[in-house]
Design a protein around this motif. Structure first.
Motif, PDB file in Angstrom:
ATOM      1  N   LYS A 239       6.759 -23.385  -4.795  1.00 41.43           N
ATOM      2  CA  LYS A 239       7.662 -24.191  -5.638  1.00 41.43           C
ATOM      3  C   LYS A 239       8.735 -23.321  -6.303  1.00 41.43           C
ATOM      4  CE  LYS A 239       4.019 -27.522  -6.517  1.00 41.43           C
ATOM      5  NZ  LYS A 239       2.951 -27.866  -7.444  1.00 41.43           N
ATOM      6  N   GLN A 240       9.341 -22.441  -5.516  1.00 40.43           N
ATOM      7  CA  GLN A 240      10.428 -21.553  -5.947  1.00 40.43           C
ATOM      8  C   GLN A 240      10.016 -20.561  -7.044  1.00 40.43           C
ATOM      9  OE1 GLN A 240      11.416 -24.962  -5.180  1.00 40.43           O
ATOM     10  NE2 GLN A 240      11.874 -23.982  -3.234  1.00 40.43           N
ATOM     11  N   LYS A 241       8.726 -20.295  -7.171  1.00 46.01           N
ATOM     12  CA  LYS A 241       8.244 -19.309  -8.138  1.00 46.01           C
ATOM     13  C   LYS A 241       7.356 -18.288  -7.434  1.00 46.01           C
ATOM     14  CE  LYS A 241       9.939 -20.585 -12.120  1.00 46.01           C
ATOM     15  NZ  LYS A 241      10.881 -19.692 -12.811  1.00 46.01           N
ATOM     16  N   ILE A 242       7.496 -17.035  -7.840  1.00 47.33           N
ATOM     17  CA  ILE A 242       6.633 -15.974  -7.313  1.00 47.33           C
ATOM     18  C   ILE A 242       5.273 -16.142  -7.985  1.00 47.33           C
ATOM     19  CG2 ILE A 242       6.242 -13.484  -7.226  1.00 47.33           C
ATOM     20  CD1 ILE A 242       9.413 -13.247  -7.387  1.00 47.33           C
ATOM     21  N   ILE A 243       4.258 -16.443  -7.174  1.00 43.27           N
ATOM     22  CA  ILE A 243       2.921 -16.675  -7.738  1.00 43.27           C
ATOM     23  C   ILE A 243       1.987 -15.487  -7.526  1.00 43.27           C
ATOM     24  CG2 ILE A 243       3.065 -19.194  -7.635  1.00 43.27           C
ATOM     25  CD1 ILE A 243       1.128 -18.908  -5.104  1.00 43.27           C
ATOM     26  N   ALA A 244       2.341 -14.604  -6.564  1.00 45.66           N
ATOM     27  CA  ALA A 244       1.490 -13.437  -6.323  1.00 45.66           C
ATOM     28  C   ALA A 244       2.296 -12.308  -5.703  1.00 45.66           C
ATOM     29  CB  ALA A 244       0.324 -13.804  -5.407  1.00 45.66           C
ATOM     30  N   PHE A 245       1.884 -11.091  -6.042  1.00 46.83           N
ATOM     31  CA  PHE A 245       2.464  -9.867  -5.521  1.00 46.83           C
ATOM     32  C   PHE A 245       1.320  -8.901  -5.285  1.00 46.83           C
ATOM     33  CE2 PHE A 245       3.433  -5.471  -6.586  1.00 46.83           C
ATOM     34  CZ  PHE A 245       4.558  -5.191  -5.839  1.00 46.83           C
ATOM     35  N   GLU A 246       1.331  -8.224  -4.133  1.00 49.32           N
ATOM     36  CA  GLU A 246       0.348  -7.168  -3.890  1.00 49.32           C
ATOM     37  C   GLU A 246       1.063  -5.986  -3.263  1.00 49.32           C
ATOM     38  OE1 GLU A 246      -4.116  -6.296  -2.122  1.00 49.32           O
ATOM     39  OE2 GLU A 246      -3.165  -8.225  -1.703  1.00 49.32           O
ATOM     40  N   GLN A 247       0.764  -4.811  -3.809  1.00 50.46           N
ATOM     41  CA  GLN A 247       1.384  -3.571  -3.382  1.00 50.46           C
ATOM     42  C   GLN A 247       0.418  -2.767  -2.517  1.00 50.46           C
ATOM     43  OE1 GLN A 247       0.509  -0.368  -5.823  1.00 50.46           O
ATOM     44  NE2 GLN A 247       2.620   0.231  -6.127  1.00 50.46           N
ATOM     45  N   PHE A 248       0.955  -2.178  -1.446  1.00 50.81           N
ATOM     46  CA  PHE A 248       0.206  -1.250  -0.597  1.00 50.81           C
ATOM     47  C   PHE A 248       1.046   0.015  -0.487  1.00 50.81           C
ATOM     48  CE2 PHE A 248      -0.962  -5.513   0.607  1.00 50.81           C
ATOM     49  CZ  PHE A 248      -2.349  -5.455   0.702  1.00 50.81           C
ATOM     50  N   THR A 249       0.486   1.159  -0.932  1.00 49.56           N
ATOM     51  CA  THR A 249       1.245   2.401  -0.870  1.00 49.56           C
ATOM     52  C   THR A 249       0.305   3.577  -0.685  1.00 49.56           C
ATOM     53  OG1 THR A 249       3.042   3.663  -1.914  1.00 49.56           O
ATOM     54  CG2 THR A 249       1.308   2.842  -3.375  1.00 49.56           C
ATOM     55  N   ASP A 250       0.881   4.731  -0.387  1.00 50.26           N
ATOM     56  CA  ASP A 250       0.114   5.957  -0.218  1.00 50.26           C
ATOM     57  C   ASP A 250      -0.135   6.549  -1.602  1.00 50.26           C
ATOM     58  OD1 ASP A 250      -0.886   8.506   0.282  1.00 50.26           O
ATOM     59  OD2 ASP A 250       0.338   8.769   2.081  1.00 50.26           O
ATOM     60  N   THR A 251      -1.255   6.155  -2.196  1.00 50.32           N
ATOM     61  CA  THR A 251      -1.532   6.563  -3.573  1.00 50.32           C
ATOM     62  C   THR A 251      -1.796   8.065  -3.669  1.00 50.32           C
ATOM     63  OG1 THR A 251      -3.866   5.961  -3.315  1.00 50.32           O
ATOM     64  CG2 THR A 251      -2.390   4.288  -4.263  1.00 50.32           C
ATOM     65  N   LEU A 252      -2.215   8.709  -2.593  1.00 52.11           N
ATOM     66  CA  LEU A 252      -2.429  10.157  -2.626  1.00 52.11           C
ATOM     67  C   LEU A 252      -1.102  10.885  -2.832  1.00 52.11           C
ATOM     68  CD1 LEU A 252      -4.293  12.592  -2.440  1.00 52.11           C
ATOM     69  CD2 LEU A 252      -3.998  12.537   0.052  1.00 52.11           C
ATOM     70  N   LEU A 253      -0.045  10.433  -2.154  1.00 53.89           N
ATOM     71  CA  LEU A 253       1.270  11.056  -2.352  1.00 53.89           C
ATOM     72  C   LEU A 253       1.745  10.866  -3.794  1.00 53.89           C
ATOM     73  CD1 LEU A 253       3.305  10.242   0.883  1.00 53.89           C
ATOM     74  CD2 LEU A 253       2.277  12.418   0.214  1.00 53.89           C
ATOM     75  N   VAL A 254       1.475   9.700  -4.365  1.00 61.95           N
ATOM     76  CA  VAL A 254       1.860   9.436  -5.753  1.00 61.95           C
ATOM     77  C   VAL A 254       1.079  10.379  -6.671  1.00 61.95           C
ATOM     78  CG1 VAL A 254       1.948   7.717  -7.599  1.00 61.95           C
ATOM     79  CG2 VAL A 254       2.402   7.020  -5.233  1.00 61.95           C
ATOM     80  N   ALA A 255      -0.232  10.491  -6.460  1.00 63.08           N
ATOM     81  CA  ALA A 255      -1.068  11.361  -7.288  1.00 63.08           C
ATOM     82  C   ALA A 255      -0.635  12.820  -7.176  1.00 63.08           C
ATOM     83  CB  ALA A 255      -2.535  11.206  -6.892  1.00 63.08           C
ATOM     84  N   LYS A 256      -0.328  13.270  -5.963  1.00 66.44           N
ATOM     85  CA  LYS A 256       0.107  14.666  -5.767  1.00 66.44           C
ATOM     86  C   LYS A 256       1.405  14.968  -6.513  1.00 66.44           C
ATOM     87  CE  LYS A 256      -2.091  15.951  -1.402  1.00 66.44           C
ATOM     88  NZ  LYS A 256      -1.870  16.256   0.017  1.00 66.44           N
ATOM     89  N   ALA A 257       2.300  13.992  -6.592  1.00 67.83           N
ATOM     90  CA  ALA A 257       3.569  14.191  -7.303  1.00 67.83           C
ATOM     91  C   ALA A 257       3.343  14.296  -8.812  1.00 67.83           C
ATOM     92  CB  ALA A 257       4.532  13.051  -6.994  1.00 67.83           C
ATOM     93  N   MET A 258       2.210  13.797  -9.291  1.00 66.15           N
ATOM     94  CA  MET A 258       1.931  13.777 -10.724  1.00 66.15           C
ATOM     95  C   MET A 258       1.206  15.043 -11.209  1.00 66.15           C
ATOM     96  SD  MET A 258       0.727   9.807 -11.009  1.00 66.15           S
ATOM     97  CE  MET A 258       0.424   9.809 -12.764  1.00 66.15           C
ATOM     98  N   ILE A 259       0.761  15.870 -10.276  1.00 69.30           N
ATOM     99  CA  ILE A 259      -0.034  17.048 -10.640  1.00 69.30           C
ATOM    100  C   ILE A 259       0.870  18.273 -10.748  1.00 69.30           C
ATOM    101  CG2 ILE A 259      -1.914  18.585  -9.911  1.00 69.30           C
ATOM    102  CD1 ILE A 259      -3.056  16.096  -8.388  1.00 69.30           C
ATOM    103  N   ASP A 260       0.732  18.977 -11.876  1.00 68.33           N
ATOM    104  CA  ASP A 260       1.520  20.220 -12.086  1.00 68.33           C
ATOM    105  C   ASP A 260       1.168  21.274 -11.062  1.00 68.33           C
ATOM    106  OD1 ASP A 260       3.002  19.382 -14.320  1.00 68.33           O
ATOM    107  OD2 ASP A 260       1.259  19.736 -15.624  1.00 68.33           O
TER     108      ASP A 260
END
Length: 141
Positions: free
Chosen positions: A120-141
């Motif tokens: 009904k012209q509204k976003i009712i759900a969103f799901e993300q799929f990503t490489d969380t290891l790459l995200v975690a590695k970018a966060m580590i000093d």
């Protein structure tokens, strides 16, 4: 275009057009525009292992627990859309997350897929799929 015509135009928007408009607003860092067609009870899921992991209900939870957190922890956090797939009420966005982590200084470039559900012209759900290891590695000093 008078108000009535504008309303009719909006009511006839496809799920694809709604998600395309969301990404256009995202590219301009326009949170209000991004949330314009989001349902009051949207179920917004960030992948387990991602910094904002969880299912957030409603636009305010999404803003507080996703967008504000990413803006605080990352420099120029963005999603670059490469392909938008129209599957009727389901739309899939494929691209990359790009950013620099504020604390570590490391760059992030991770593939991502977003699965959107529109009703009904509204976003009712969103799901993300990503490489969380790459995200975690970018966060580590």
């Amino acid at each position: 275009m008078n108000m009535h015509q504008n309303e009719e135009h909006h009511l006839s928007q496809s799920a694809y057009a709604i998600i395309k408009a969301h990404y256009a607003a995202s590219a301009k860092a326009d949170i209000e525009g991004m949330m314009r067609d989001v349902a009051a009870d949207v179920r917004w899921t960030e992948m387990q292992g991602f910094p904002c992991a969880g299912t957030w209900i409603g636009p305010q939870q999404v803003i507080d627990n996703v967008f504000k957190v990413l803006a605080k922890d990352w420099i120029n956090y963005r999603f670059e859309l490469e392909q938008l797939i129209d599957a009727g009420d389901t739309v899939i966005g494929i691209g990359n997350y790009l950013a620099q982590h504020r604390q570590s200084g490391k760059a992030l470039n991770a593939r991502v897929a977003h699965v959107w559900k529109v009703e009904k012209q509204k976003i009712i759900a969103f799901e993300q799929f990503t490489d969380t290891l790459l995200v975690a590695k970018a966060m580590i000093d």
